[in-house]
Design an enzyme around this catalytic site. Structure first.
Site, PDB file in Angstrom:
ATOM      1  N   ASP A  35       0.872  -1.170   0.000  1.00 53.64           N
ATOM      2  CA  ASP A  35       0.000   0.000   0.000  1.00 53.64           C
ATOM      3  C   ASP A  35       0.910   1.221   0.000  1.00 53.64           C
ATOM      4  OD1 ASP A  35      -2.438   1.376   0.026  1.00 53.64           O
ATOM      5  OD2 ASP A  35      -2.344   1.647   2.192  1.00 53.64           O
ATOM      6  N   GLU A  37       1.021   5.663   0.813  1.00 55.88           N
ATOM      7  CA  GLU A  37       0.393   6.900   1.255  1.00 55.88           C
ATOM      8  C   GLU A  37       1.064   8.018   0.476  1.00 55.88           C
ATOM      9  OE1 GLU A  37      -2.115   6.461   3.010  1.00 55.88           O
ATOM     10  OE2 GLU A  37      -1.732   4.505   3.930  1.00 55.88           O
ATOM     11  N   ASP A  92      -2.205   3.798  -6.496  1.00 59.15           N
ATOM     12  CA  ASP A  92      -0.935   3.285  -5.967  1.00 59.15           C
ATOM     13  C   ASP A  92       0.019   2.933  -7.112  1.00 59.15           C
ATOM     14  OD1 ASP A  92      -1.550   3.150  -3.043  1.00 59.15           O
ATOM     15  OD2 ASP A  92      -3.094   1.778  -3.740  1.00 59.15           O
ATOM     16  N   TYR A 158      -1.984   3.498  11.615  1.00 61.66           N
ATOM     17  CA  TYR A 158      -2.988   3.440  10.552  1.00 61.66           C
ATOM     18  C   TYR A 158      -2.394   2.818   9.292  1.00 61.66           C
ATOM     19  CZ  TYR A 158      -5.865   5.232   6.701  1.00 61.66           C
ATOM     20  OH  TYR A 158      -6.616   5.344   5.552  1.00 61.66           O
ATOM     21  N   ASP A 162      -3.346  -0.711   7.267  1.00 65.01           N
ATOM     22  CA  ASP A 162      -3.836  -0.636   5.899  1.00 65.01           C
ATOM     23  C   ASP A 162      -3.232  -1.711   5.003  1.00 65.01           C
ATOM     24  OD1 ASP A 162      -5.883   1.066   5.341  1.00 65.01           O
ATOM     25  OD2 ASP A 162      -4.694   2.530   4.249  1.00 65.01           O
TER      26      ASP A 162
END
Length: 382
Positions: A35, A37, A92, A158, A162
């Site tokens: 993942d 961010e 992503d 967090y 994820d």
């Protein structure tokens, strides 16, 4: 009924040496959850703020802001042959492609897999984790600034969550896909996301994204193609949104009038004074280039496809709904309204191939051909 959140088993990596140390564990990895961010506000390319990996029983949080060498990640994503699992992977993949210049060799998307597994269209990661594992994940950091440093414990927690369940989600979803016979379809659908044209069009094709171009003649379209290619290149090189260079309405005006001098530029009211000063020479050069184009160099005006009757489109949508019920799949996954309309237009126009690109692959036999056959039956009976 939700269970307690699992313990935090993540490792934060913010140095090249630490990344090399953990990369030794990736040599024989055959599946990895990923993942990212990122932040995208006033830039063309998204700014990568964090990369989360999951393999085995550990989550690795990698700080791309602090690291100068991410080559071990390139190997994991592309050269290792590992299956890379993401959820709602489109953005992503765009961010990772910008940083590494590659796509994963093998890709699975748990949002796509969930749609084929009976969980609905575009289901969220949190809901999937809740439904399959009974764990309620927090949502409090979705709008946080991932470029700030140091990252808070709440942000890292967090981020770790994820990615924590991605591999387990794929395992559970794959079992359902196998029982339904949809594994190959789900993987084929995910693979389509590895298409750079999806987010980074060729410069010469940038004009095709500008609404309102259909009202231009061929000479004006040629000018728009040149202006749009210039803007696309400028936005990428300066790393600013396209509209920060010149907005679409101004590009259309430039294409219509092809100004010959600075006085003509001043008559284009939507061109800001600062932009006239900064881009004036470049715009006039492109305008002169556009005026020199021969007829053979001008792009053709797109043919206006025949508009299908509403009743015909309604009947085709009913067929999609019927097929979706038979397959226990979301209708949106089978065919969008745009694709349905495209099939109808192709049949009306007598196109030899009634299948638009959107319905190619596994959809061709399952829904594109039945839609075309139904359209021909309706039109033949009318």
């Amino acid at each position: 009924m939700s269970t307690d959140l699992p313990r935090d088993d993540s490792t934060f990596i913010d140095s090249n040496d630490a990344l090399l140390a953990v990369a030794d564990d990736w040599r024989d990895v055959d599946i990895v959850g990923i993942d990212t961010e990122f932040v995208r506000t006033r830039t063309f390319f998204a700014k990568l703020g964090l990369i989360q990996l999951r393999h085995g029983e550990q989550s690795i949080l990698i700080d791309p802001v602090a690291l100068t060498d991410l080559e071990p990640l390139r190997h994991l994503l592309h050269d290792s042959g590992a299956l890379v699992v993401l959820h709602a992977a489109a953005e992503d993949l765009e961010v990772l492609h910008h940083r590494f210049g590659i796509f994963p060799t093998r890709l699975a998307d748990t949002q796509i897999a969930a749609a084929f597994a009976g969980f609905g269209f575009q289901v969220g990661y949190q809901r999937l984790v809740q439904e399959l594992f009974g764990v309620t994940l927090p949502k409090g950091q979705t709008r946080t600034d991932w470029m700030q440093r140091p990252l808070s414990h709440a942000q890292l927690r967090y981020a770790a969550l994820d990615v924590k369940f991605l591999i387990d989600l794929w395992g559970a979803l794959r079992e359902r896909l196998e029982s339904r016979g949809y594994v190959s379809w789900a993987l084929e659908e995910a693979a389509k996301l590895s298409d750079v044209d999806r987010f980074l069009p060729r410069l010469e094709d940038a004009y095709l994204r500008i609404k309102g171009r259909g009202k231009l003649n061929r000479r004006q379209l040629g000018a728009l193609q040149i202006f749009a290619a210039w803007r696309e290149n400028e936005a990428r090189e300066r790393d600013v949104p396209r509209s920060f260079v010149v907005d679409d309405p101004t590009l259309l005006t430039l294409a219509r009038f092809a100004p010959t001098d600075r006085k003509a530029l001043y008559r284009i009211e939507t061109l800001k004074p600062g932009d006239r000063k900064r881009y004036g020479e470049a715009l006039l050069e492109r305008s002169a280039h556009a005026r020199r184009l021969s007829v053979d160099e001008l792009p053709n005006k797109p043919a206006q496809p025949p508009a299908p009757d509403r009743d015909l489109v309604r009947a085709l949508r009913a067929l999609v709904d019927e097929k979706a019920r038979d397959l226990d799949l979301p209708p949106e996954l089978l065919a969008t309204r745009r694709a349905i309309t495209a099939v109808a237009q192709r049949v009306i126009a007598g196109n030899d191939d009634p299948c638009p690109s959107e319905l190619d692959g596994w959809r061709r036999e399952i829904i594109a051909q039945p839609l075309a056959d139904r359209a021909r039956d309706i039109l033949g009976a009318s």
